[in-house]
Design an enzyme around this catalytic site. Sequence first.
Site, short mmCIF file in Angstrom:
data_model
loop_
_atom_site.label_atom_id
_atom_site.label_comp_id
_atom_site.label_asym_id
_atom_site.label_seq_id
_atom_site.Cartn_x
_atom_site.Cartn_y
_atom_site.Cartn_z
N HIS A 228 0.83 -1.21 0.00
CA HIS A 228 0.00 0.00 0.00
C HIS A 228 0.86 1.25 0.00
O HIS A 228 2.05 1.20 0.31
CB HIS A 228 -0.88 0.01 1.25
N HIS B 165 4.96 6.57 -1.45
CA HIS B 165 5.71 5.35 -1.80
C HIS B 165 4.95 4.12 -1.35
O HIS B 165 4.02 4.21 -0.54
CB HIS B 165 7.06 5.37 -1.09
#
Length: 224
Positions: free
Chosen positions: A69, A155
């Site tokens: 995620h 990220h």
Amino acid sequence: AQPKEPALPLFYGWFLISEVEEKIKCSTMEFLKTLDTLEAFKKHISEFTGDADKEVDLEQYFQTKTPLHCTTEFCDYGKAEGAKEYAEQQVVKDSCGTGTELSVVGLIVTPRTFGAHVSLTPEQLLLWPTGADKVGIPPADLPGVEALPVGSRAHVTLGCAAGVEAVQTGIDLLEILILQQGEEKAVTVEELELGTLSYMGQGRWYLALREPVTCDAIFSSFSE
Ligand code: A2P
């Protein structure tokens, strides 16, 4: 008695859908295999092993943390500053359960973390908390961070070295981005099929993907 307030989650973020998660895991592991065999990487191996003669198997070195995620807000069940304000935003409530496409533009590898650098769209930035890029950054590095565009920290943590917390990936990414915009240019540059690989010193590697990789993801909260 007062009605109990609904509990806040551990964090909010975009979660890669499972097919994409599998694909990304495979292709990024392939990249680690490639990196492992490069002479340029072997030259700096001691930054990973502490010993220039020791080999490292990067696929084993990094422990994958799933679900993959891209964190937007780390709420820590309400203990984190600003968590409640974030959760109460209409855009956050409305976005839960909705799909989006995350664009992965690069990969980072450091002795601590392995991550995917995500480039957020203006629409995705609406879910990016104000000041999120700076959380946990030492004051000495803040001027560099402030010069980066909002959302630079976005990220996906792909793996962490033993004993390293996932939060480190964002910090490592910011450090690399600050170096990239500074005067110091990358030390080694190698053209790979996937893109351009740069060495940023101290075991820090950045692969700028030739083609961004689009990943289907769902915005959601997460609690353990
Ligand atoms: P990241 O977003 O870099 O992957 P943990 O498993 O350590 O509890 O963390 C859960 C998620 O929240 C991870 O994705 C992690 O890092 C992120 N996270 C943990 N601590 C923080 C923090 N202080 N600030 C921002 N994100 C955090």
